[in-house]
Motif scaffolding. Structure first.
Motif, PDB file in Angstrom:
ATOM      1  N   ILE A 183      37.053  10.212  16.562  1.00  0.00           N
ATOM      2  CA  ILE A 183      37.172  10.153  18.016  1.00  0.00           C
ATOM      3  C   ILE A 183      35.974  10.853  18.645  1.00  0.00           C
ATOM      4  O   ILE A 183      35.320  11.697  18.025  1.00  0.00           O
ATOM      5  CB  ILE A 183      38.472  10.821  18.521  1.00  0.00           C
ATOM      6  CG1 ILE A 183      38.502  12.317  18.123  1.00  0.00           C
ATOM      7  CG2 ILE A 183      39.691  10.099  18.000  1.00  0.00           C
ATOM      8  CD1 ILE A 183      39.694  13.054  18.712  1.00  0.00           C
ATOM      9  N   THR A 184      35.679  10.469  19.879  1.00  0.00           N
ATOM     10  CA  THR A 184      34.619  11.121  20.645  1.00  0.00           C
ATOM     11  C   THR A 184      35.269  12.042  21.666  1.00  0.00           C
ATOM     12  O   THR A 184      36.027  11.607  22.531  1.00  0.00           O
ATOM     13  CB  THR A 184      33.756  10.078  21.370  1.00  0.00           C
ATOM     14  OG1 THR A 184      33.199   9.182  20.410  1.00  0.00           O
ATOM     15  CG2 THR A 184      32.637  10.768  22.141  1.00  0.00           C
ATOM     16  N   SER A 185      34.976  13.332  21.524  1.00  0.00           N
ATOM     17  CA  SER A 185      35.590  14.317  22.405  1.00  0.00           C
ATOM     18  C   SER A 185      34.692  15.536  22.497  1.00  0.00           C
ATOM     19  O   SER A 185      33.866  15.772  21.611  1.00  0.00           O
ATOM     20  CB  SER A 185      36.976  14.719  21.876  1.00  0.00           C
ATOM     21  OG  SER A 185      36.860  15.231  20.563  1.00  0.00           O
ATOM     22  N   PRO A 186      34.823  16.331  23.555  1.00  0.00           N
ATOM     23  CA  PRO A 186      34.012  17.544  23.684  1.00  0.00           C
ATOM     24  C   PRO A 186      34.292  18.507  22.540  1.00  0.00           C
ATOM     25  O   PRO A 186      35.448  18.860  22.291  1.00  0.00           O
ATOM     26  CB  PRO A 186      34.446  18.129  25.033  1.00  0.00           C
ATOM     27  CG  PRO A 186      35.104  16.998  25.755  1.00  0.00           C
ATOM     28  CD  PRO A 186      35.720  16.137  24.703  1.00  0.00           C
ATOM     29  N   MET A 187      33.225  18.923  21.838  1.00  0.00           N
ATOM     30  CA  MET A 187      33.403  19.791  20.681  1.00  0.00           C
ATOM     31  C   MET A 187      34.104  21.104  21.013  1.00  0.00           C
ATOM     32  O   MET A 187      35.054  21.483  20.321  1.00  0.00           O
ATOM     33  CB  MET A 187      32.050  20.059  20.014  1.00  0.00           C
ATOM     34  CG  MET A 187      32.154  20.795  18.667  1.00  0.00           C
ATOM     35  SD  MET A 187      32.549  22.558  18.758  1.00  0.00           S
ATOM     36  CE  MET A 187      31.084  23.185  19.597  1.00  0.00           C
ATOM     37  N   PRO A 188      33.691  21.835  22.065  1.00  0.00           N
ATOM     38  CA  PRO A 188      34.379  23.112  22.331  1.00  0.00           C
ATOM     39  C   PRO A 188      35.875  22.952  22.542  1.00  0.00           C
ATOM     40  O   PRO A 188      36.670  23.768  22.060  1.00  0.00           O
ATOM     41  CB  PRO A 188      33.682  23.615  23.602  1.00  0.00           C
ATOM     42  CG  PRO A 188      32.349  22.958  23.596  1.00  0.00           C
ATOM     43  CD  PRO A 188      32.578  21.605  22.997  1.00  0.00           C
ATOM     44  N   LEU A 189      36.275  21.872  23.237  1.00  0.00           N
ATOM     45  CA  LEU A 189      37.699  21.653  23.482  1.00  0.00           C
ATOM     46  C   LEU A 189      38.448  21.421  22.175  1.00  0.00           C
ATOM     47  O   LEU A 189      39.517  21.994  21.950  1.00  0.00           O
ATOM     48  CB  LEU A 189      37.889  20.456  24.415  1.00  0.00           C
ATOM     49  CG  LEU A 189      39.343  20.048  24.689  1.00  0.00           C
ATOM     50  CD1 LEU A 189      40.105  21.191  25.347  1.00  0.00           C
ATOM     51  CD2 LEU A 189      39.390  18.787  25.544  1.00  0.00           C
ATOM     52  N   MET A 190      37.881  20.582  21.307  1.00  0.00           N
ATOM     53  CA  MET A 190      38.542  20.292  20.030  1.00  0.00           C
ATOM     54  C   MET A 190      38.614  21.543  19.155  1.00  0.00           C
ATOM     55  O   MET A 190      39.609  21.787  18.478  1.00  0.00           O
ATOM     56  CB  MET A 190      37.787  19.179  19.295  1.00  0.00           C
ATOM     57  CG  MET A 190      37.938  17.801  19.919  1.00  0.00           C
ATOM     58  SD  MET A 190      39.643  17.194  19.885  1.00  0.00           S
ATOM     59  CE  MET A 190      40.173  17.557  21.577  1.00  0.00           C
ATOM     60  N   ALA A 191      37.546  22.333  19.165  1.00  0.00           N
ATOM     61  CA  ALA A 191      37.535  23.558  18.358  1.00  0.00           C
ATOM     62  C   ALA A 191      38.575  24.550  18.869  1.00  0.00           C
ATOM     63  O   ALA A 191      39.260  25.211  18.082  1.00  0.00           O
ATOM     64  CB  ALA A 191      36.142  24.185  18.381  1.00  0.00           C
ATOM     65  N   ILE A 192      38.725  24.653  20.189  1.00  0.00           N
ATOM     66  CA  ILE A 192      39.712  25.563  20.771  1.00  0.00           C
ATOM     67  C   ILE A 192      41.130  25.107  20.434  1.00  0.00           C
ATOM     68  O   ILE A 192      41.991  25.913  20.045  1.00  0.00           O
ATOM     69  CB  ILE A 192      39.516  25.662  22.293  1.00  0.00           C
ATOM     70  CG1 ILE A 192      38.221  26.438  22.601  1.00  0.00           C
ATOM     71  CG2 ILE A 192      40.705  26.351  22.957  1.00  0.00           C
ATOM     72  CD1 ILE A 192      37.850  26.431  24.066  1.00  0.00           C
ATOM     73  N   LEU A 193      41.385  23.797  20.560  1.00  0.00           N
ATOM     74  CA  LEU A 193      42.699  23.268  20.201  1.00  0.00           C
ATOM     75  C   LEU A 193      42.983  23.468  18.714  1.00  0.00           C
ATOM     76  O   LEU A 193      44.124  23.731  18.317  1.00  0.00           O
ATOM     77  CB  LEU A 193      42.776  21.780  20.555  1.00  0.00           C
ATOM     78  CG  LEU A 193      42.767  21.447  22.056  1.00  0.00           C
ATOM     79  CD1 LEU A 193      42.759  19.947  22.257  1.00  0.00           C
ATOM     80  CD2 LEU A 193      43.974  22.084  22.752  1.00  0.00           C
ATOM     81  N   PHE A 194      41.942  23.356  17.903  1.00  0.00           N
ATOM     82  CA  PHE A 194      42.065  23.578  16.462  1.00  0.00           C
ATOM     83  C   PHE A 194      42.502  25.014  16.175  1.00  0.00           C
ATOM     84  O   PHE A 194      43.413  25.259  15.376  1.00  0.00           O
ATOM     85  CB  PHE A 194      40.718  23.273  15.809  1.00  0.00           C
ATOM     86  CG  PHE A 194      40.641  23.618  14.348  1.00  0.00           C
ATOM     87  CD1 PHE A 194      41.335  22.886  13.400  1.00  0.00           C
ATOM     88  CD2 PHE A 194      39.853  24.672  13.924  1.00  0.00           C
ATOM     89  CE1 PHE A 194      41.254  23.206  12.056  1.00  0.00           C
ATOM     90  CE2 PHE A 194      39.757  25.000  12.586  1.00  0.00           C
ATOM     91  CZ  PHE A 194      40.460  24.264  11.639  1.00  0.00           C
ATOM     92  N   ILE A 195      41.868  25.977  16.833  1.00  0.00           N
ATOM     93  CA  ILE A 195      42.233  27.386  16.651  1.00  0.00           C
ATOM     94  C   ILE A 195      43.667  27.624  17.115  1.00  0.00           C
ATOM     95  O   ILE A 195      44.442  28.352  16.481  1.00  0.00           O
ATOM     96  CB  ILE A 195      41.258  28.296  17.426  1.00  0.00           C
ATOM     97  CG1 ILE A 195      39.845  28.222  16.816  1.00  0.00           C
ATOM     98  CG2 ILE A 195      41.757  29.739  17.422  1.00  0.00           C
ATOM     99  CD1 ILE A 195      39.731  28.778  15.423  1.00  0.00           C
ATOM    100  N   ALA A 196      44.045  26.991  18.222  1.00  0.00           N
ATOM    101  CA  ALA A 196      45.414  27.144  18.739  1.00  0.00           C
ATOM    102  C   ALA A 196      46.441  26.613  17.744  1.00  0.00           C
ATOM    103  O   ALA A 196      47.497  27.229  17.527  1.00  0.00           O
ATOM    104  CB  ALA A 196      45.549  26.420  20.072  1.00  0.00           C
ATOM    105  N   LEU A 197      46.147  25.474  17.108  1.00  0.00           N
ATOM    106  CA  LEU A 197      47.056  24.909  16.110  1.00  0.00           C
ATOM    107  C   LEU A 197      47.194  25.843  14.909  1.00  0.00           C
ATOM    108  O   LEU A 197      48.293  26.042  14.385  1.00  0.00           O
ATOM    109  CB  LEU A 197      46.548  23.539  15.656  1.00  0.00           C
ATOM    110  CG  LEU A 197      47.359  22.846  14.556  1.00  0.00           C
ATOM    111  CD1 LEU A 197      48.797  22.604  15.022  1.00  0.00           C
ATOM    112  CD2 LEU A 197      46.702  21.531  14.144  1.00  0.00           C
ATOM    113  N   LEU A 198      46.076  26.438  14.494  1.00  0.00           N
ATOM    114  CA  LEU A 198      46.131  27.412  13.390  1.00  0.00           C
ATOM    115  C   LEU A 198      47.009  28.596  13.770  1.00  0.00           C
ATOM    116  O   LEU A 198      47.753  29.127  12.941  1.00  0.00           O
ATOM    117  CB  LEU A 198      44.719  27.898  13.048  1.00  0.00           C
ATOM    118  CG  LEU A 198      43.753  26.887  12.435  1.00  0.00           C
ATOM    119  CD1 LEU A 198      42.424  27.564  12.129  1.00  0.00           C
ATOM    120  CD2 LEU A 198      44.325  26.281  11.166  1.00  0.00           C
ATOM    121  N   GLY A 199      46.907  29.014  15.037  1.00  0.00           N
ATOM    122  CA  GLY A 199      47.739  30.124  15.496  1.00  0.00           C
ATOM    123  C   GLY A 199      49.219  29.802  15.412  1.00  0.00           C
ATOM    124  O   GLY A 199      50.036  30.657  15.041  1.00  0.00           O
TER     125      GLY A 199
END
Length: 348
Positions: free
Chosen positions: A24-40
């Motif tokens: 998918i094409t998406s803003p990297m910072p947003l995806m990285a932040i959501l990724f960290i949230a999922l890990l949390g």
């Protein structure tokens, strides 16, 4: 704790900027932040769920690395690759020693993670016998796989192209060694690999914050556990927020270099502590390394962490900022405890 957060942050950047971009094409910072949230969220669920997820993802990750080795071996046997690259030394404006040690200090990042298991050693049966064997054999197996991956990658892709590809370097190997293989397959494996790396680092970092709070090193609030899940939710939120800030503001090269720098300093301190603790006899059975190993290890770690190894100044800047945050927390806690002690004395 800081090294765990920077390591997880670099994995989050790789997740959003490299492997997820194949789907998918998406803003990297947003995806990285959501990724960290999922890990949390996974971290909050508890250790059993986190470790089970880690085991599954590790198996997938090893499978991906074996695919790289297989693709490289097949391509070389069919005439692809350039063997001369394995003996090529392009040090540019550096001396041979600085070139090798600067590469070693950065490549050290690929071997981090084993130290995280120490925090879980008390969960094993007979840790004095089981844990050292698991640790040492795990390092031998991982190092062997990494050597095969680096050799096959260097045979197929020029060093400059691998460096330019950053976290997507192994996708370049697939493109050349197996152009017919869908990139999506290996990208999916890459996603699982970075999830695995980030999860175990965030698990470790949050538990270290929790432990420091219980030891009264930082404010006690960081040791608060959830009444039902019994997980240290304040420590999990705190470490997750720091990771989110890092993925939004710092480049992946800096995150990797900072992780290696922090851990090299930690390992140097640990090896000195090994020698110091030997003066204190203990009644129980424990693992004992040959004295020469911690001596050389401390010296090598300090050298690789120093500017003499060619480490860029930006790594020290990020590391200093993170350590200042820790010192501020310690200072706040120290003042709070002193005031509490003075108040108790006044009441008496």
């Amino acid at each position: 704790m800081c090294s765990g957060i920077t390591s997880a942050s670099s994995a989050a950047v790789a997740f959003g900027d490299t492997y997820l971009a194949e789907f998918i094409t998406s803003p990297m910072p947003l995806m990285a932040i959501l990724f960290i949230a999922l890990l949390g969220v996974i971290n909050f669920r508890g250790v059993r769920e986190s470790v089970t997820t880690n085991v599954v993802l590790t198996c997938i990750e090893i499978g991906g690395l074996l695919i790289i080795i297989g693709v490289g071996a097949w391509a070389v046997l069919n005439g692809a690759g350039e063997p001369s690259r394995l003996v090529e030394f392009n040090t540019q404006d550096q001396t041979m020693l600085v070139a090798i040690t600067s590469a070693t200090s950065l490549a050290f990042f690929s071997m981090v993670g084993f130290e995280d298991s120490v925090n879980m050693a008390e969960e094993t049966k007979d840790p004095a016998r089981v844990f050292p064997k698991a640790m040492l054999w795990g390092m031998v197996i991982a190092a062997t796989i990494y050597i095969f991956v680096s050799v096959t990658s260097s045979l197929l892709v020029p060093a400059g192209d691998l460096e330019a590809a950053e976290s997507g370097a192994l996708l370049k190997v697939i493109d050349i060694g197996a152009p017919g293989m869908p990139r999506e397959i290996f990208s999916a494996i890459g996603l699982f690999a970075v999830i695995n790396s980030a999860l175990i680092n965030m698990l470790m970092a949050s538990r270290l914050v929790y432990g420091m709070a219980n030891e009264r090193i930082i404010p006690k609030v960081f040791g608060t556990v959830h009444p039902f899940r019994r997980s240290p939710w304040v420590a999990i939120v705190f470490t997750s927020v720091i990771a989110m800030v890092l993925v939004s503001t710092v480049d992946i090269d800096v995150l990797g270099g900072t992780t290696a720098l922090l851990l090299l300093v930690v390992f140097a301190v640990v090896n000195v502590a090994v020698l110091a603790l030997r003066r204190d006899p203990v009644p129980h059975k424990h693992f004992r390394a040959p004295t020469i190993i911690p001596v050389f290890a401390a010296i090598f770690c300090l050298y690789l962490a120093s500017p003499l190894s060619g480490r860029p100044a930006r790594d020290y800047v990020v590391a200093a900022i993170l350590l200042v945050v820790g010192l501020v927390l310690w200072g706040v806690n120290h003042l709070a405890m002193r005031r509490s002690s003075e108040a108790a004395t006044a009441d008496e």
